[in-house]
Scaffold this active site. Structure first.
Site, PDB file in Angstrom:
ATOM      1  N   MET A  26       0.852  -1.182   0.000  1.00  0.00           N
ATOM      2  CA  MET A  26       0.000   0.000   0.000  1.00  0.00           C
ATOM      3  C   MET A  26       0.886   1.230   0.000  1.00  0.00           C
ATOM      4  O   MET A  26       1.743   1.391   0.882  1.00  0.00           O
ATOM      5  CB  MET A  26      -0.936  -0.002   1.218  1.00  0.00           C
ATOM      6  N   ALA A  27       0.685   2.076  -1.004  1.00  0.00           N
ATOM      7  CA  ALA A  27       1.529   3.257  -1.175  1.00  0.00           C
ATOM      8  C   ALA A  27       1.470   4.145   0.055  1.00  0.00           C
ATOM      9  O   ALA A  27       0.392   4.470   0.556  1.00  0.00           O
ATOM     10  CB  ALA A  27       1.088   4.042  -2.409  1.00  0.00           C
ATOM     11  N   CYS A 110      -3.701  -2.129 -10.307  1.00  0.00           N
ATOM     12  CA  CYS A 110      -3.893  -0.732  -9.931  1.00  0.00           C
ATOM     13  C   CYS A 110      -5.001  -0.092 -10.764  1.00  0.00           C
ATOM     14  O   CYS A 110      -4.949  -0.111 -11.998  1.00  0.00           O
ATOM     15  CB  CYS A 110      -2.598   0.048 -10.117  1.00  0.00           C
ATOM     16  N   LYS A 152      -0.502 -10.036  -9.140  1.00  0.00           N
ATOM     17  CA  LYS A 152      -1.769  -9.643  -8.532  1.00  0.00           C
ATOM     18  C   LYS A 152      -2.591  -8.898  -9.567  1.00  0.00           C
ATOM     19  O   LYS A 152      -2.057  -8.064 -10.309  1.00  0.00           O
ATOM     20  CB  LYS A 152      -1.546  -8.765  -7.302  1.00  0.00           C
ATOM     21  N   ASP A 215     -12.167  -7.272   1.184  1.00  0.00           N
ATOM     22  CA  ASP A 215     -13.155  -7.328   2.260  1.00  0.00           C
ATOM     23  C   ASP A 215     -12.782  -8.293   3.376  1.00  0.00           C
ATOM     24  O   ASP A 215     -13.639  -8.964   3.964  1.00  0.00           O
ATOM     25  CB  ASP A 215     -14.544  -7.677   1.712  1.00  0.00           C
ATOM     26  N   ARG A 238      -6.495  -3.065   3.260  1.00  0.00           N
ATOM     27  CA  ARG A 238      -7.029  -2.007   4.131  1.00  0.00           C
ATOM     28  C   ARG A 238      -7.437  -2.491   5.518  1.00  0.00           C
ATOM     29  O   ARG A 238      -7.489  -1.699   6.457  1.00  0.00           O
ATOM     30  CB  ARG A 238      -8.223  -1.349   3.442  1.00  0.00           C
TER      31      ARG A 238
END
Length: 380
Positions: A26-27, A110, A152, A215, A238
């Site tokens: 994650m950037a 992305c 990915k 999720d 996330r």
């Protein structure tokens, strides 16, 4: 997790990942400090922020500065972005030969407009021939070093242009060790719900390991995903923002144990302090604390903290200042259970995917000039 679910280690070429848990790049988040923080919670594979192949080959200063690894990272893992088979292959050689990287993941997921409008990221798998050449170049470059290459991707550009099954077949034929699928299209960005059914379909379609992404907010979600999809492991994005102890919970659940109790606010603030300390060691105190600011709202999500304390934490610049502010919080406050299972980080809304003119005219034809998509600056 039901008694019928058996979780086995993930095999990526010579590597064994146990439990089969991967931290998604994650950037601006998954630098060496954050990766160490997560690794201190539980075992798994922790992937560096995305870097660009051209940045590596051209020895871009910013790119090379990101190739820093914590002592706890026994396996150095990097996600590479690229659209040119030559640059990707050469970058793999540099990463393996000069930086001791033991795993390379290729980013074809992305959804950011500045990337897709030039034919990169989630747009690229539509061009099957180019995808194959990139993957074969990376695998060929990695072979002398004995390191696995994975990729990915997303389901596709939108619900009308799905690419993930073709991408899985191409990845397997090219010699990739695994493929990770985020169960959303590029058009969804991070909105709506992830389609775990697509992960199950990919698992049935290919003979290499499949990792599921999307999720997973709690350890129980990861167990449900494996049960629902038959996937070989999970990729965590996330869900760990402001919650690095998620990796501790995942290790427990995948081992058939009950996860530890939810942390109190005092335990969360101790984690915040550790995170800030690691950032200060990595970047220096001033820059490290500035980087820490964006994590504050994630850590305190759902807790009663007070508007003034929250605002001050968002401007913190020294460890001593952080200590003073954290001392104002109630250490005995219980974890806000209403936050469990809820989305974290960016979400947004669906939007049309920006693509080069005529991109969808022919999936098998020669790709457009992608020189502009071969960006040289890393970090997303």
């Amino acid at each position: 997790m039901t008694a019928t679910l058996t979780v086995t280690p993930l095999r990526l070429g010579p590597l064994q990942v146990d439990p089969p848990v991967v931290l998604a790049p994650m950037a601006g988040v998954t630098n060496a400090a954050f990766r160490q923080l997560c690794a201190e919670q539980g075992a798994g594979l922790y992937v560096c922020e995305m870097i660009t192949s051209r940045g590596v080959v051209e020895r871009d200063e910013k790119t090379l500065a990101m190739l820093v690894f914590a002592d706890v990272e026994a396996v150095r893992s990097v996600q590479l972005y690229g659209v040119d088979p030559y640059y990707v292959g050469e970058a793999v050689k540099v990463l393996a030969g000069d930086y001791g990287v033991a795993h390379v993941d290729l980013n074809f997921g992305c959804p950011v407009p500045k990337v897709t409008r030039k034919g990169g990221g989630a747009a690229l798998p539509y061009k099957r021939g180019l995808l194959e050449r990139i993957l074969r170049s990376a695998v060929t470059a990695a072979e002398p070093f004995g390191i696995p290459v994975t990729m990915k991707t997303r389901k596709g550009i939108d619900d009308h242009v799905l690419t993930y099954l073709d991408a899985g077949r191409i990845a397997e034929d090219a010699g990739c060790a695994a493929i990770a699928l985020h169960g959303r299209t590029a058009a969804q960005h991070y909105s709506g719900s992830a389609d775990w059914g697509s992960i199950a379909r990919l698992k049935e379609h290919v003979g290499i390991p499949v990792l599921g992404n999307g999720d997973i907010w709690e350890a129980a979600d990861a167990a449900r995903m494996l049960e629902h999809t038959g996937a070989d492991g999970v990729v965590i994005g996330r869900g760990c923002l402001g919650r690095p102890w998620l990796f501790r919970d995942l290790a427990a659940v995948f081992a058939g144990r009950t996860p530890p109790p939810l942390p109190t606010l005092g335990e969360v603030t101790a984690m915040m302090r550790r995170h800030a300390e690691l950032l200060a060691e990595l970047m220096g105190e001033e820059r490290g604390l500035r980087d820490m600011r964006k994590h504050m709202a994630w850590y305190l999500k759902g807790f009663v903290a007070g508007q003034q304390v929250r605002a001050s934490l968002g401007m913190v610049s020294t460890l001593s200042e952080l200590d003073r502010l954290l001392a104002e919080l109630d250490p005995d406050q219980p974890y806000p259970v209403a936050e469990l299972g809820t989305p974290r980080g960016r979400q947004g809304s669906p939007r049309a995917v920006a693509l080069p003119a005529g991109w969808l005219d022919d999936a098998n034809g020669a790709p457009h000039d992608l020189a502009d998509a071969e960006i040289g600056i890393s970090g997303g």
